[in-house]
Motif scaffolding. Structure first.
Motif, PDB file in Angstrom:
ATOM      1  N   VAL A  72       2.802  -7.274   7.256  1.00 25.43           N
ATOM      2  CA  VAL A  72       1.902  -7.303   6.103  1.00 25.43           C
ATOM      3  C   VAL A  72       2.629  -7.260   4.769  1.00 25.43           C
ATOM      4  CG1 VAL A  72       0.098  -6.016   4.911  1.00 25.43           C
ATOM      5  CG2 VAL A  72      -0.049  -6.359   7.370  1.00 25.43           C
ATOM      6  N   LEU A  73       3.595  -6.351   4.626  1.00 24.40           N
ATOM      7  CA  LEU A  73       4.224  -6.145   3.320  1.00 24.40           C
ATOM      8  C   LEU A  73       4.852  -7.414   2.735  1.00 24.40           C
ATOM      9  CD1 LEU A  73       5.881  -2.611   3.258  1.00 24.40           C
ATOM     10  CD2 LEU A  73       4.096  -3.515   1.781  1.00 24.40           C
ATOM     11  N   PRO A  74       5.532  -8.254   3.538  1.00 24.88           N
ATOM     12  CA  PRO A  74       6.068  -9.486   2.946  1.00 24.88           C
ATOM     13  C   PRO A  74       4.990 -10.358   2.299  1.00 24.88           C
ATOM     14  CG  PRO A  74       7.066  -9.087   5.079  1.00 24.88           C
ATOM     15  CD  PRO A  74       5.958  -8.092   4.936  1.00 24.88           C
ATOM     16  N   LEU A  75       3.783 -10.362   2.863  1.00 26.41           N
ATOM     17  CA  LEU A  75       2.710 -11.157   2.281  1.00 26.41           C
ATOM     18  C   LEU A  75       2.258 -10.573   0.940  1.00 26.41           C
ATOM     19  CD1 LEU A  75       0.622 -11.881   5.498  1.00 26.41           C
ATOM     20  CD2 LEU A  75       1.890 -13.546   4.146  1.00 26.41           C
ATOM     21  N   TYR A  76       2.157  -9.242   0.854  1.00 24.59           N
ATOM     22  CA  TYR A  76       1.822  -8.627  -0.427  1.00 24.59           C
ATOM     23  C   TYR A  76       2.913  -8.904  -1.466  1.00 24.59           C
ATOM     24  CZ  TYR A  76      -2.164  -6.051   1.445  1.00 24.59           C
ATOM     25  OH  TYR A  76      -3.378  -5.713   1.985  1.00 24.59           O
ATOM     26  N   GLN A  77       4.150  -8.854  -1.034  1.00 23.51           N
ATOM     27  CA  GLN A  77       5.250  -9.127  -1.953  1.00 23.51           C
ATOM     28  C   GLN A  77       5.199 -10.575  -2.450  1.00 23.51           C
ATOM     29  OE1 GLN A  77       8.309  -7.965   0.785  1.00 23.51           O
ATOM     30  NE2 GLN A  77       8.191  -5.785   0.247  1.00 23.51           N
ATOM     31  N   ALA A  97       3.035   0.584   3.297  1.00 15.10           N
ATOM     32  CA  ALA A  97       4.393   1.115   3.155  1.00 15.10           C
ATOM     33  C   ALA A  97       4.445   2.588   3.544  1.00 15.10           C
ATOM     34  CB  ALA A  97       4.875   0.920   1.719  1.00 15.10           C
ATOM     35  N   ALA A  98       3.415   3.348   3.139  1.00 17.39           N
ATOM     36  CA  ALA A  98       3.388   4.767   3.481  1.00 17.39           C
ATOM     37  C   ALA A  98       3.274   4.968   4.986  1.00 17.39           C
ATOM     38  CB  ALA A  98       2.234   5.456   2.756  1.00 17.39           C
ATOM     39  N   ARG A  99       2.479   4.143   5.648  1.00 15.07           N
ATOM     40  CA  ARG A  99       2.341   4.231   7.103  1.00 15.07           C
ATOM     41  C   ARG A  99       3.683   4.035   7.799  1.00 15.07           C
ATOM     42  NH1 ARG A  99      -2.172   3.025  10.351  1.00 15.07           N
ATOM     43  NH2 ARG A  99      -4.186   3.252   9.338  1.00 15.07           N
ATOM     44  N   GLN A 100       4.530   3.209   7.198  1.00 17.80           N
ATOM     45  CA  GLN A 100       5.823   2.896   7.800  1.00 17.80           C
ATOM     46  C   GLN A 100       6.923   3.862   7.354  1.00 17.80           C
ATOM     47  OE1 GLN A 100       5.859  -1.322   6.502  1.00 17.80           O
ATOM     48  NE2 GLN A 100       5.894  -1.834   8.682  1.00 17.80           N
ATOM     49  N   GLY A 101       6.561   4.878   6.582  1.00 11.41           N
ATOM     50  CA  GLY A 101       7.542   5.849   6.130  1.00 11.41           C
ATOM     51  C   GLY A 101       8.401   5.376   4.976  1.00 11.41           C
ATOM     52  N   ARG A 102       8.008   4.308   4.326  1.00  5.35           N
ATOM     53  CA  ARG A 102       8.774   3.756   3.190  1.00  5.35           C
ATOM     54  C   ARG A 102       8.190   4.346   1.906  1.00  5.35           C
ATOM     55  NH1 ARG A 102       8.764  -2.444   5.473  1.00  5.35           N
ATOM     56  NH2 ARG A 102       9.755  -2.951   3.474  1.00  5.35           N
ATOM     57  N   LYS A 103       8.522   5.608   1.657  1.00  6.52           N
ATOM     58  CA  LYS A 103       7.846   6.363   0.609  1.00  6.52           C
ATOM     59  C   LYS A 103       8.136   5.834  -0.791  1.00  6.52           C
ATOM     60  CE  LYS A 103       7.733  10.612   3.349  1.00  6.52           C
ATOM     61  NZ  LYS A 103       8.081  12.065   3.396  1.00  6.52           N
ATOM     62  N   GLU A 128      -5.946   9.091   4.448  1.00  4.53           N
ATOM     63  CA  GLU A 128      -4.949   9.477   5.448  1.00  4.53           C
ATOM     64  C   GLU A 128      -3.739   8.554   5.443  1.00  4.53           C
ATOM     65  OE1 GLU A 128      -4.680  12.225   7.353  1.00  4.53           O
ATOM     66  OE2 GLU A 128      -6.357  12.880   6.110  1.00  4.53           O
ATOM     67  N   ASP A 129      -3.911   7.336   4.999  1.00  2.00           N
ATOM     68  CA  ASP A 129      -2.770   6.420   4.934  1.00  2.00           C
ATOM     69  C   ASP A 129      -1.686   6.940   3.993  1.00  2.00           C
ATOM     70  OD1 ASP A 129      -3.864   4.642   6.714  1.00  2.00           O
ATOM     71  OD2 ASP A 129      -4.716   3.348   5.176  1.00  2.00           O
ATOM     72  N   LEU A 130      -2.073   7.759   3.023  1.00  3.51           N
ATOM     73  CA  LEU A 130      -1.129   8.262   2.022  1.00  3.51           C
ATOM     74  C   LEU A 130      -0.708   9.702   2.282  1.00  3.51           C
ATOM     75  CD1 LEU A 130      -2.824   6.853  -1.225  1.00  3.51           C
ATOM     76  CD2 LEU A 130      -1.118   5.755   0.236  1.00  3.51           C
ATOM     77  N   SER A 131      -1.014  10.218   3.458  1.00  5.90           N
ATOM     78  CA  SER A 131      -0.746  11.634   3.733  1.00  5.90           C
ATOM     79  C   SER A 131       0.730  11.982   3.588  1.00  5.90           C
ATOM     80  CB  SER A 131      -1.251  12.017   5.126  1.00  5.90           C
ATOM     81  OG  SER A 131      -0.613  11.224   6.121  1.00  5.90           O
ATOM     82  N   SER A 132       1.617  11.051   3.881  1.00  5.26           N
ATOM     83  CA  SER A 132       3.058  11.337   3.798  1.00  5.26           C
ATOM     84  C   SER A 132       3.550  11.438   2.356  1.00  5.26           C
ATOM     85  CB  SER A 132       3.854  10.247   4.527  1.00  5.26           C
ATOM     86  OG  SER A 132       3.690   8.992   3.890  1.00  5.26           O
TER      87      SER A 132
END
Length: 314
Positions: A72-77, A97-103, A128-132
């Motif tokens: 997904v992220l490459p498409l947003y980029q 990005a948060a789900r993948q730990g890319r804070k 919850e997606d932003l919990s990290s």
């Protein structure tokens, strides 16, 4: 300013005589259904061009629904690089990005989302997606800044939107956020009553010349899109087209969606593929039948994906 008036609906009348007094309710219902199916809505050229990166965002949303977050992220980029600056798209990228730990990357996207109009701090606190991210100083600082940020007009929408029109559309959207449990028939009845009140007030504001910007016309169109008559959907299409002409980035899509909803209400195939219907047998929202004569090239002119890429179910 130029006042907008409701579109005139052209009805093909099969018979000029009133129904005979002896007509049964079933026959009357059948006649009403036939009259609705014979309704026509004037054709329209796209009032604007699709926003940059629109197809990338659609594909990103599809992949998110499938749980394919790594793709997904490459498409947003790519959409961002193409010039798409939608706040809600940047917010969705932050969630991925948060789900993948890319804070750090998630915080960059969150900053972009707020810069480009995202203002729902309360949702950010519970998403919850932003919990990290919640304990990060940068996240806490961003939340603290949101209340002081001015209301954001959509890029190209003209700015300076009418506050009452914005309030009405915010209420419209809040009514459609899922409650803690399933939405009951009684709940929908209450929403329908509030929808009617909102349409009445929007009509009064339009008649008074209160709509000036693309954001104003988009808000008015969305309120009428949640109507329940052919006239409501025809007016939604007209208002959305005016929003698109005035630069609102989602005006074009809403014009197509209102057109499709009008056709669905008239019992005819939709043109573009924006509308879904609930199937009692399946318990799911499925794509409403699409007119096979409408080409993918035509869909592209309206910012709608190719037929093969439309989601069959929601």
């Amino acid at each position: 300013m130029r006042f907008l008036t409701p579109c005139v609906l052209l009805l093909a009348v099969a018979c000029a005589h009133s129904p005979a007094p002896s007509a049964t309710p079933a026959k009357a219902a059948k006649a009403a259904k036939a009259a609705k199916a014979a309704a026509t809505l004037p054709a329209m050229e796209p009032p604007a061009t699709p926003p940059p990166g629109w197809l990338m965002l659609y594909r990103a949303d599809t992949l998110m629904r499938q749980g394919k977050y790594a793709e997904v992220l490459p498409l947003y980029q790519q959409a961002w690089a193409a010039g798409n600056r939608k706040g809600d798209a940047a917010y969705a990228a932050a969630c991925v990005a948060a789900r993948q730990g890319r804070k750090d990357e998630a915080m960059t996207w969150l900053e972009r989302s707020v810069e480009n109009g995202f203002r729902d701090a309360e949702w950010m606190k519970q998403d919850e997606d932003l919990s990290s991210l919640r304990e990060l100083p940068a996240f806490i600082a961003l939340l603290a800044r949101i209340p002081s940020r001015p209301p954001h007009a959509e890029a190209g929408g003209g700015g300076g939107g009418n506050p009452e029109l914005q309030r009405l559309v915010d209420e419209d959207q809040a009514d459609r956020r899922p409650p803690a449990g399933p939405i009951t028939p009684d709940h929908w009845k209450q929403i329908a009553e509030r929808d009617q009140q909102r349409r009445q007030r929007v009509s009064e504001l339009l008649d008074a010349g209160a709509a000036k910007t693309g954001a104003d016309f988009f808000a008015a169109a969305l309120v009428f899109q949640h109507g329940n008559t052919l006239e409501d959907y025809a007016r939604a299409r007209e208002l959305a087209a005016e929003a698109a002409r005035r630069g609102h980035p989602r005006g074009l899509w809403l014009t197509a969606a209102a057109w499709d909803r009008w056709l669905m209400k008239a019992g005819q195939p939709q043109r573009f593929g924006t509308q879904y219907q609930f199937g009692k047998a399946t318990g799911k929202m499925s794509l409403y039948p699409v007119d096979p004569s409408v080409t993918d090239a035509e869909r592209e002119r309206w910012g709608v994906p190719p037929l093969a890429e439309l989601r069959p179910e929601l």
